[in-house]
Write an enzyme that holds these catalytic residues in place. Structure first.
Site, PDB file in Angstrom:
ATOM      1  N   LEU A 145       0.879  -0.692  -0.645  1.00 44.73           N
ATOM      2  CA  LEU A 145      -0.165  -0.355  -0.027  1.00 44.73           C
ATOM      3  C   LEU A 145       1.130   1.781   0.484  1.00 44.73           C
ATOM      4  O   LEU A 145       1.914   1.141   0.517  1.00 44.73           O
ATOM      5  CB  LEU A 145      -1.091  -0.368   1.337  1.00 44.73           C
ATOM      6  CG  LEU A 145      -2.166   1.076   1.605  1.00 44.73           C
ATOM      7  CD1 LEU A 145      -3.273   0.358   0.377  1.00 44.73           C
ATOM      8  CD2 LEU A 145      -2.709   0.771   3.199  1.00 44.73           C
ATOM      9  N   GLN A 193       1.130  -5.449   1.775  1.00 38.93           N
ATOM     10  CA  GLN A 193      -0.266  -5.910   0.799  1.00 38.93           C
ATOM     11  C   GLN A 193       0.409  -6.591  -0.366  1.00 38.93           C
ATOM     12  O   GLN A 193      -0.257  -7.356  -1.111  1.00 38.93           O
ATOM     13  CB  GLN A 193      -1.082  -4.694   0.109  1.00 38.93           C
ATOM     14  CG  GLN A 193      -2.546  -5.469  -0.836  1.00 38.93           C
ATOM     15  CD  GLN A 193      -2.982  -3.950  -1.127  1.00 38.93           C
ATOM     16  OE1 GLN A 193      -2.929  -2.780  -1.281  1.00 38.93           O
ATOM     17  NE2 GLN A 193      -3.992  -4.141  -1.824  1.00 38.93           N
ATOM     18  N   ASP A 234      12.983   8.033  15.587  1.00 38.19           N
ATOM     19  CA  ASP A 234      12.159   6.912  14.622  1.00 38.19           C
ATOM     20  C   ASP A 234      10.604   7.250  14.387  1.00 38.19           C
ATOM     21  O   ASP A 234       9.932   6.548  15.399  1.00 38.19           O
ATOM     22  CB  ASP A 234      12.492   6.101  14.821  1.00 38.19           C
ATOM     23  CG  ASP A 234      12.011   4.927  13.559  1.00 38.19           C
ATOM     24  OD1 ASP A 234      11.492   5.848  12.767  1.00 38.19           O
ATOM     25  OD2 ASP A 234      12.699   3.660  13.405  1.00 38.19           O
ATOM     26  N   ASP A 242      10.389  -1.305   9.035  1.00 40.00           N
ATOM     27  CA  ASP A 242      11.620  -2.089   9.253  1.00 40.00           C
ATOM     28  C   ASP A 242      12.278  -2.754   8.587  1.00 40.00           C
ATOM     29  O   ASP A 242      13.469  -3.330   8.003  1.00 40.00           O
ATOM     30  CB  ASP A 242      12.062  -2.548  10.971  1.00 40.00           C
ATOM     31  CG  ASP A 242      11.836  -1.460  11.853  1.00 40.00           C
ATOM     32  OD1 ASP A 242      12.416  -0.587  11.567  1.00 40.00           O
ATOM     33  OD2 ASP A 242      11.933  -1.534  13.168  1.00 40.00           O
ATOM     34  N   ASP A 282      19.651  -6.663  11.570  1.00 39.77           N
ATOM     35  CA  ASP A 282      19.710  -5.883   9.590  1.00 39.77           C
ATOM     36  C   ASP A 282      18.605  -6.841   8.598  1.00 39.77           C
ATOM     37  O   ASP A 282      19.459  -7.920   8.333  1.00 39.77           O
ATOM     38  CB  ASP A 282      21.107  -5.330   9.322  1.00 39.77           C
ATOM     39  CG  ASP A 282      21.237  -4.990   8.366  1.00 39.77           C
ATOM     40  OD1 ASP A 282      19.937  -4.631   7.797  1.00 39.77           O
ATOM     41  OD2 ASP A 282      22.280  -3.635   7.700  1.00 39.77           O
TER      42      ASP A 282
END
Length: 292
Positions: free
Chosen positions: A17, A84, A216, A261, A275
């Protein structure tokens, strides 16, 4: 030394999306694509509507698959869908299994999203709030498409929202059940109609150290949105529930990631958060070992 993770078939990275391939010099899958190319993988990012339902986007993906097959001479592709994008990939694989070697769901709402359920209830069909939200979201998607150089792609924000609710995804799953677990929270079939299915996802962690991310804002938004979850309360990434994400071979569904993330480097938090980009290279090696 960089590992050689060359896969037999090209990899297509499929956005979800409000996603896109490129806007100016910014690419949504930049880190992922670069890591895979550094590992000698052939990688493409298809051009899809930023907001629309799963089947419209799925048909667009099938058209893109044809172009990749024609351009590379390959007989199949490996699909990796984020959010999605996972449903988009599942649709394409269900309709054309001979052209798809594997489908990998990354943070995909394979049983729908409780967040989408909450938004759908809040936006009563035909009422002014739904109309305003539809206009804003659709225009935003059109703006994204224009900036990415794809202005002709159709956009429909309400269709996208409806397509992500648990009810609508349930209906979608009745038509395209490949790779789904038979029990809630379980694993699905590893292979259906010759297509290999995999998934991984994350959850917002409860410990203070992992959640200490004041710079963040995306993480803060995800934590705020997580309050909309009931079935996967405390087990979601802010957009998708942990067990809703399961598909095929579940590599892991509780990585310490919020919803976005899984698309980006850990921004200096590598000592706390694995990572996420390395997971894609590891997966390419997994596909390679499976002859895909």
């Amino acid at each position: 030394m960089q590992r050689n993770a060359t896969t037999r078939y090209p990899i297509l990275l499929v956005h979800g999306l409000f996603g896109f391939d490129r806007i100016g010099r910014f690419e949504l899958f930049h880190d992922v694509k670069q890591a895979l190319r550094d590992a000698d993988c052939q990688v493409f990012v298809p051009q899809l509507s930023a907001v629309h339902d799963n089947e419209v986007r799925g048909q667009q993906l099938l058209n893109q698959i044809e172009r990749v097959l024609e351009g590379t001479g390959a007989s199949k592709v490996n699909l990796i869908g984020h959010s999605q994008g996972a449903l988009t990939c599942r649709y394409a694989a269900a309709l054309e299994p001979l052209k798809v070697a594997s489908v990998t769901s990354v943070s995909g709402p394979n049983h729908g999203s409780e967040l989408a359920d909450s938004l759908r209830k809040a936006l009563v069909p035909g009422r002014l709030p739904e109309h305003v939200a539809e206009e804003l979201a659709t225009h935003f998607a059109q703006w994204i498409s224009l900036l990415s150089g794809r202005p002709a792609l159709p956009q429909n924000a309400v269709a996208a929202l409806n397509a992500l609710t648990t009810e609508s995804v349930g209906q979608f799953n009745q038509k395209y059940p490949q790779g789904l677990p038979s029990v809630w929270g379980g694993q699905g079939a590893e292979q259906v109609n010759g297509v290999h299915y995999y998934s991984w996802s994350g959850t917002l962690q409860a410990d203070l150290i992992t959640n200490l991310r004041p710079l963040d804002p995306v993480h803060g938004v995800c934590r705020a949105l997580s309050s909309h979850f009931v079935i996967d309360e405390g087990q979601n990434d802010g957009f998708v529930g942990r067990y809703s994400s399961h598909l095929g071979t579940v590599i892991r569904s509780d990585y310490p990631f919020n919803h976005l993330d899984s698309l980006r480097r850990s921004a200096g938090l590598s000592s706390v958060i694995p990572d996420a980009i390395d997971l894609y290279t590891e997966h390419a090696l997994r596909l390679q070992a499976a002859g895909l």
